[in-house]
Design a protein around this motif. Structure first.
Motif, PDB file in Angstrom:
ATOM      1  N   ASN A 160      -1.046  -8.272  -6.804  1.00 30.23           N
ATOM      2  CA  ASN A 160      -0.924  -6.821  -6.671  1.00 30.23           C
ATOM      3  C   ASN A 160       0.529  -6.378  -6.828  1.00 30.23           C
ATOM      4  N   GLU A 161       1.443  -7.197  -6.291  1.00 27.78           N
ATOM      5  CA  GLU A 161       2.864  -6.864  -6.394  1.00 27.78           C
ATOM      6  C   GLU A 161       3.304  -6.844  -7.860  1.00 27.78           C
ATOM      7  N   ASN A 162       2.858  -7.840  -8.638  1.00 26.80           N
ATOM      8  CA  ASN A 162       3.195  -7.900 -10.065  1.00 26.80           C
ATOM      9  C   ASN A 162       2.612  -6.704 -10.815  1.00 26.80           C
ATOM     10  N   ASP A 163       1.363  -6.358 -10.488  1.00 28.04           N
ATOM     11  CA  ASP A 163       0.718  -5.212 -11.139  1.00 28.04           C
ATOM     12  C   ASP A 163       1.495  -3.923 -10.838  1.00 28.04           C
ATOM     13  N   LEU A 164       1.874  -3.769  -9.574  1.00 30.49           N
ATOM     14  CA  LEU A 164       2.583  -2.556  -9.168  1.00 30.49           C
ATOM     15  C   LEU A 164       3.950  -2.482  -9.846  1.00 30.49           C
ATOM     16  N   PHE A 165       4.595  -3.628  -9.964  1.00 28.34           N
ATOM     17  CA  PHE A 165       5.894  -3.672 -10.642  1.00 28.34           C
ATOM     18  C   PHE A 165       5.745  -3.208 -12.098  1.00 28.34           C
ATOM     19  N   ALA A 166       4.705  -3.692 -12.776  1.00 29.37           N
ATOM     20  CA  ALA A 166       4.476  -3.330 -14.180  1.00 29.37           C
ATOM     21  C   ALA A 166       4.206  -1.832 -14.328  1.00 29.37           C
ATOM     22  N   LEU A 167       3.419  -1.276 -13.408  1.00 30.07           N
ATOM     23  CA  LEU A 167       3.108   0.158 -13.464  1.00 30.07           C
ATOM     24  C   LEU A 167       4.361   1.001 -13.186  1.00 30.07           C
ATOM     25  N   THR A 168       5.167   0.529 -12.233  1.00 27.11           N
ATOM     26  CA  THR A 168       6.411   1.243 -11.903  1.00 27.11           C
ATOM     27  C   THR A 168       7.363   1.209 -13.090  1.00 27.11           C
ATOM     28  N   GLU A 169       7.414   0.068 -13.757  1.00 26.11           N
ATOM     29  CA  GLU A 169       8.275  -0.078 -14.935  1.00 26.11           C
ATOM     30  C   GLU A 169       7.827   0.885 -16.037  1.00 26.11           C
ATOM     31  N   ASP A 200      -4.991   1.469  -1.473  1.00 22.95           N
ATOM     32  CA  ASP A 200      -5.376   0.622  -0.336  1.00 22.95           C
ATOM     33  C   ASP A 200      -5.473  -0.821  -0.826  1.00 22.95           C
ATOM     34  N   ILE A 201      -4.307  -1.442  -1.020  1.00 18.22           N
ATOM     35  CA  ILE A 201      -4.280  -2.780  -1.625  1.00 18.22           C
ATOM     36  C   ILE A 201      -3.631  -3.798  -0.693  1.00 18.22           C
ATOM     37  N   ALA A 202      -4.025  -5.049  -0.885  1.00 15.21           N
ATOM     38  CA  ALA A 202      -3.502  -6.133  -0.050  1.00 15.21           C
ATOM     39  C   ALA A 202      -2.100  -6.518  -0.507  1.00 15.21           C
ATOM     40  N   ASP A 203      -1.307  -6.994   0.458  1.00 17.02           N
ATOM     41  CA  ASP A 203       0.027  -7.496   0.128  1.00 17.02           C
ATOM     42  C   ASP A 203      -0.096  -8.897  -0.455  1.00 17.02           C
ATOM     43  N   ASP A 204      -0.283  -9.003  -1.765  1.00 10.69           N
ATOM     44  CA  ASP A 204      -0.312 -10.330  -2.380  1.00 10.69           C
ATOM     45  C   ASP A 204       0.458 -10.291  -3.702  1.00 10.69           C
ATOM     46  N   PRO A 205       0.850 -11.465  -4.206  1.00 12.22           N
ATOM     47  CA  PRO A 205       1.713 -11.516  -5.401  1.00 12.22           C
ATOM     48  C   PRO A 205       1.094 -10.848  -6.626  1.00 12.22           C
ATOM     49  N   SER A 210       0.834  -1.204   0.000  1.00 15.25           N
ATOM     50  CA  SER A 210       0.000   0.000   0.000  1.00 15.25           C
ATOM     51  C   SER A 210       0.876   1.263   0.000  1.00 15.25           C
ATOM     52  N   GLU A 211       1.914   1.268   0.831  1.00 16.72           N
ATOM     53  CA  GLU A 211       2.831   2.411   0.892  1.00 16.72           C
ATOM     54  C   GLU A 211       3.598   2.563  -0.417  1.00 16.72           C
ATOM     55  N   ARG A 212       3.927   1.422  -1.022  1.00 17.68           N
ATOM     56  CA  ARG A 212       4.662   1.473  -2.289  1.00 17.68           C
ATOM     57  C   ARG A 212       3.771   2.003  -3.413  1.00 17.68           C
ATOM     58  N   ALA A 213       2.487   1.613  -3.393  1.00 20.59           N
ATOM     59  CA  ALA A 213       1.542   2.124  -4.397  1.00 20.59           C
ATOM     60  C   ALA A 213       1.353   3.635  -4.214  1.00 20.59           C
ATOM     61  N   GLN A 214       1.270   4.066  -2.960  1.00 13.43           N
ATOM     62  CA  GLN A 214       1.145   5.498  -2.669  1.00 13.43           C
ATOM     63  C   GLN A 214       2.366   6.248  -3.189  1.00 13.43           C
ATOM     64  N   GLY A 215       3.549   5.636  -3.001  1.00 14.19           N
ATOM     65  CA  GLY A 215       4.796   6.252  -3.485  1.00 14.19           C
ATOM     66  C   GLY A 215       4.778   6.428  -5.001  1.00 14.19           C
ATOM     67  N   LEU A 216       4.323   5.398  -5.701  1.00 12.46           N
ATOM     68  CA  LEU A 216       4.258   5.491  -7.164  1.00 12.46           C
ATOM     69  C   LEU A 216       3.276   6.581  -7.590  1.00 12.46           C
ATOM     70  N   ARG A 217       2.131   6.620  -6.932  1.00 17.11           N
ATOM     71  CA  ARG A 217       1.134   7.636  -7.268  1.00 17.11           C
ATOM     72  C   ARG A 217       1.706   9.040  -7.050  1.00 17.11           C
ATOM     73  N   ASP A 218       2.387   9.221  -5.916  1.00 20.32           N
ATOM     74  CA  ASP A 218       3.012  10.519  -5.625  1.00 20.32           C
ATOM     75  C   ASP A 218       4.046  10.877  -6.694  1.00 20.32           C
ATOM     76  N   TRP A 219       4.866   9.888  -7.069  1.00 18.87           N
ATOM     77  CA  TRP A 219       5.924  10.127  -8.064  1.00 18.87           C
ATOM     78  C   TRP A 219       5.305  10.591  -9.388  1.00 18.87           C
ATOM     79  N   VAL A 220       4.282   9.878  -9.827  1.00 16.86           N
ATOM     80  CA  VAL A 220       3.646  10.208 -11.114  1.00 16.86           C
ATOM     81  C   VAL A 220       3.010  11.601 -11.051  1.00 16.86           C
ATOM     82  N   GLN A 221       2.417  11.934  -9.902  1.00 16.67           N
ATOM     83  CA  GLN A 221       1.824  13.272  -9.752  1.00 16.67           C
ATOM     84  C   GLN A 221       2.887  14.364  -9.898  1.00 16.67           C
TER      85      GLN A 221
END
Length: 202
Positions: free
Chosen positions: A154-163, A147-152, A99-110
Motif C-alpha cells: 500500500n505504501e508503494n502504491d500511495l507513493f506512485a499516486l503521490t508522484e 481505509d488502508i492497512a499500513d503495509d509495504p 490511512s491518514e496519508r491516503a486521505q491527505g492525497l485525496r484531499d489534495w487532489v480534490q
C-alpha cells in the motif's frame, strides 16, 4: 528565528488550522494553492484572504500564524519555479498512518482539480496532450480508498499516486509559465516553440 527560513511541513500548517478551531484539511488547500499559483498567479494578499475565509476569521490570529500561511505560499511558489523540479505537495508525512496519508492525497487532489476544472475550454485546448492526460488521470484519485492497512504494498502504491499528482502539478505550472523554471536540459528550439504557442496572460 524566522519560520520563513524553515521548510514548512504538513503538521506545522495543520497546527495553525487547529489553533483557529478549523478541522479543514491543509492538504485540500495546498492543492488549491498549487493550481491557483499555476493558473492565476495568486498573490500573497489573495492567498491570505482565501485561507482566512477557510479558517472562518477576518485575518490570522497572530503575526506568527500569518507568517506560516504566507511562508506556505512562498515555499510552494519557489518549489514550482525551481530548476531542480523538486516541488512536493504538502501532505501528511511518515509520522502519520498510511490511512491518514491516503486521505491527505485525496484531499489534495480534490482541491487541485476543483481549481483546474474552473478553467475555460479555450485555455484547456492550449495545453499539451501529456498535461491533459496527467490531469484526467488525477480524476479517479478524488475517490481513492483511504481505509488502508499500513503495509509495504500500500505504501508503494500511495507513493506512485503521490508522484503522479506531483508531476501533474509541475507540468501545469511549467506550461503556464514557459521559461520558469529554467530547466537547462530543455532543447532550446522546443522551448522557443512552447513560448510561441503560449497564449498571453490576461
Amino acid at each position: 528565528m524566522s519560520i520563513i527560513n524553515e521548510q514548512l511541513d504538513f503538521a506545522t500548517v495543520a497546527n495553525v488550522f487547529l489553533a483557529h478551531g478549523s478541522m479543514q484539511s491543509p492538504a485540500f488547500y495546498d492543492g488549491r494553492l498549487c493550481a491557483e499559483l499555476a493558473l492565476a498567479d495568486l498573490t500573497a494578499e489573495r492567498w491570505l484572504e482565501e485561507v482566512s475565509l477557510a479558517l472562518n476569521v477576518d485575518q490570522p490570529d497572530s503575526r506568527d500564524d500569518a507568517d506560516v500561511l504566507l511562508g506556505w505560499r512562498r515555499q510552494t511558489l519557489d518549489a514550482l519555479g525551481a530548476a531542480e523540479l523538486n516541488y512536493e505537495p504538502l501532505l501528511p508525512d511518515e509520522l502519520f498512518s498510511l490511512s491518514e496519508r491516503a486521505q491527505g492525497l485525496r484531499d489534495w487532489v480534490q482541491g487541485f482539480t476543483e481549481v483546474v476544472n474552473e478553467t475555460d475550454g479555450e485555455t484547456y485546448e492550449t495545453w499539451s496532450a501529456p498535461l491533459r492526460e496527467a490531469l484526467e488521470d488525477l480524476g479517479p484519485l478524488t475517490a481513492i480508498e483511504v481505509d488502508i492497512a499500513d503495509d509495504p504494498e500500500n505504501e508503494n502504491d500511495l507513493f506512485a499516486l503521490t508522484e503522479h499528482a506531483r508531476m501533474a502539478a509541475m507540468l501545469l505550472y511549467t506550461e503556464q509559465h514557459p521559461g520558469d523554471p529554467q530547466v537547462e536540459q530543455v532543447d532550446q528550439e522546443s522551448a522557443e516553440a512552447a513560448n510561441d504557442e503560449t497564449p498571453p496572460h490576461h
